[in-house]
Design an enzyme around this catalytic site. Structure first.
Site, PDB file in Angstrom:
ATOM      1  N   GLY A  19       0.838  -1.185   0.000  1.00 25.13           N
ATOM      2  CA  GLY A  19       0.000   0.000   0.000  1.00 25.13           C
ATOM      3  C   GLY A  19       0.877   1.240   0.000  1.00 25.13           C
ATOM      4  O   GLY A  19       2.028   1.222  -0.468  1.00 25.13           O
ATOM      5  N   GLU A 176     -17.956  11.297   1.071  1.00 25.18           N
ATOM      6  CA  GLU A 176     -17.643  11.357  -0.356  1.00 25.18           C
ATOM      7  C   GLU A 176     -18.578  10.471  -1.177  1.00 25.18           C
ATOM      8  O   GLU A 176     -19.065  10.890  -2.230  1.00 25.18           O
ATOM      9  CB  GLU A 176     -16.177  10.971  -0.563  1.00 25.18           C
ATOM     10  N   ALA A 323      -2.923   8.331   4.605  1.00 23.11           N
ATOM     11  CA  ALA A 323      -1.836   8.077   3.662  1.00 23.11           C
ATOM     12  C   ALA A 323      -0.585   8.916   3.952  1.00 23.11           C
ATOM     13  O   ALA A 323       0.531   8.391   3.885  1.00 23.11           O
ATOM     14  CB  ALA A 323      -2.321   8.304   2.232  1.00 23.11           C
TER      15      ALA A 323
END
Length: 458
Positions: A19, A176, A323
């Site tokens: 990832g 979202e 992230a």
């Protein structure tokens, strides 16, 4: 042992997961005297922040995925093995996988996170999630399949259950996807389904806490709530889903929302691995690490990214599962591994908060930057697009995503509405490819028998 990896005079670094964290670390050590072995169950890197756009037809899956071997083509110290990790053994410095055992000198666990269903079995069994590309494609197919079914229903209650979509979780993913679905209801679905009265379709966002986007500023929370309400999304705060069965999402013992479409975006657990000492794994399956990301009590074993639980004075519950945290930890661990190779002590990690953001719909986004800087609307939307476009892996993916976004913006349309792989909840599997529950039953059908339908209050 070692599944045909070549012998090397350099120490072997095994990275489990490719990832944001695992990818960044392997790239950062490109020119270092170390043999890098990455293990992942997929042969591609998945850009998770845009999964919801795959689920709602704004992007195709290959726009947010990139082959791992292609990313590292030409990197001579890199090796990849497609495998499921079954267990780690720190005593023998071995990773046990479904293709064999792999030894290591240094081990980095970068396995990310899994959906947290908070022990609600009926939700885990029947709800949709969006943690992977297969999840997103299944969700896309399932929503459009239910619209096709709604065309065939004469019973208004059965048709309503097929049209209603409940999103659970008011974090960035929930906000979202709710906004994206609301836009689709306004601009796309009327063209495809003129026979349906889409004014009856409800998109309901359920959040157990008192506000949306909990980690963001009060201004961003209020802005996001206002945007969603203008789009016609029913937002229910301080409300939790207790169970989901027989096409009813219960928010109390007797009150429910009729729906066959429940999207679970309410929380995540770390993806800790078997074989680690119990004391190193928290209740939410994250791995306790010290200030230089070493697993407590296990020299030479590190964890970075979502799975790592690093507690600081500013973050007593651990660094956020974002992230930027993963990427900064990867860069810092690469620096510390070089220090260890020289016999120098590692340096502590300090997270630099560069801000957080969330998109709600076209021209509608919220951005929080350090020093209480906040902006929203069109400028926030452009900022979100730019940051995510630049973070995508691969030039082709950047170009394709840009073209798709531009096309959708000027045409108010999402062209990717194909039901290529029809989905049935009986086939629902977890991220390891196993059945989500051994007692999985047939896809539940809506049953309008008592108790009477209980719809949310306005």
């Amino acid at each position: 042992m070692d599944t045909n990896l070549p012998k090397s005079a350099h120490p072997r670094l095994v990275i489990i997961g490719c990832g944001f964290a695992g990818l960044r670390l392997a790239q950062a050590l490109k020119h270092d005297p170390v043999q890098i072995v990455v293990i992942d169950r997929h042969n591609y890197h998945n850009f998770q922040p845009l999964l919801y756009q795959v689920a709602t037809g704004a992007l195709e899956a290959d726009s947010i995925a990139y082959p791992i071997r292609k990313i590292f083509a030409g990197q001579k110290n890199f090796f990849f093995r497609l495998a499921d990790v079954e267990q780690v053994n720190p005593d023998t410095k071995t990773v046990h996988t479904n293709i064999g055992d792999i030894g290591y000198d240094y081990l980095v666990i970068a396995t990310g996170s899994l959906t947290n269903f908070f022990g609600i079995e009926s939700v885990e069994r029947n709800a949709m999630q969006i943690k992977s590309i297969p999840n997103a494609l299944n969700l896309r197919s399932y929503i459009f399949q239910n619209f096709e079914k709604a065309l065939l229903k004469d019973d208004p209650e059965q048709r309503q259950a097929l049209l209603n979509i409940v999103v659970v979780g008011g974090g960035p993913t929930g906000v979202e996807i709710s906004g994206s679905l609301a836009e689709m209801r306004r601009t796309v679905l009327p063209k495809d389904y003129p026979e349906l009265d889409l004014s009856q379709m409800k998109i309901i966002l359920v959040e157990a806490g008192p506000a949306l986007l909990g980690p963001m500023s009060k201004q961003s929370q209020d802005d996001a709530l206002g945007y969603l309400q203008k789009l016609g999304v029913e937002v229910r705060l301080n409300t939790g889903i207790k169970r989901f069965e027989d096409c009813r999402a219960y928010y109390s013992d007797t009150e429910f929302i009729p729906t066959e479409n429940l999207i679970w975006a309410a929380g995540v657990n770390g993806a800790a691995l078997p074989g680690l000492p119990e004391a190193t794994v928290t209740r939410n399956k994250r791995i306790n690490v010290n200030r230089w990301n070493e697993v407590e009590g296990l020299p030479g074993v590190f964890a970075i990214g979502d799975v790592a639980n690093m507690v600081t004075e500013d973050m007593p519950k651990g660094l956020p599962m974002l992230a930027p945290v993963a990427q900064q930890q990867a860069d810092h661990l690469a620096h510390n591994l070089r220090r260890l190779a020289k016999g120098q002590p590692p340096e502590p990690f300090n997270y630099l908060n560069k801000g957080v953001m969330a998109i709600v719909a076209r021209n509608k986004a919220v951005v929080d930057l350090p020093k209480n800087v906040h902006f929203n609307g069109f400028f926030g939307w452009l900022t979100w697009l730019f940051v995510h476009l630049m973070t995508l892996v691969g030039f082709r993916n950047k170009v394709v995503a840009f073209i798709d976004w531009a096309f959708s913006y000027w045409n108010s349309d999402k062209a990717l509405r194909l039901i290529i792989r029809p989905f049935n909840r009986r086939d629902m599997k977890d991220d390891k490819g196993k059945r989500a529950a051994e007692h999985q039953t047939a896809t539940p059908q809506y049953n309008p028998t008592p108790p009477a339908i209980q719809t949310p209050a306005a």
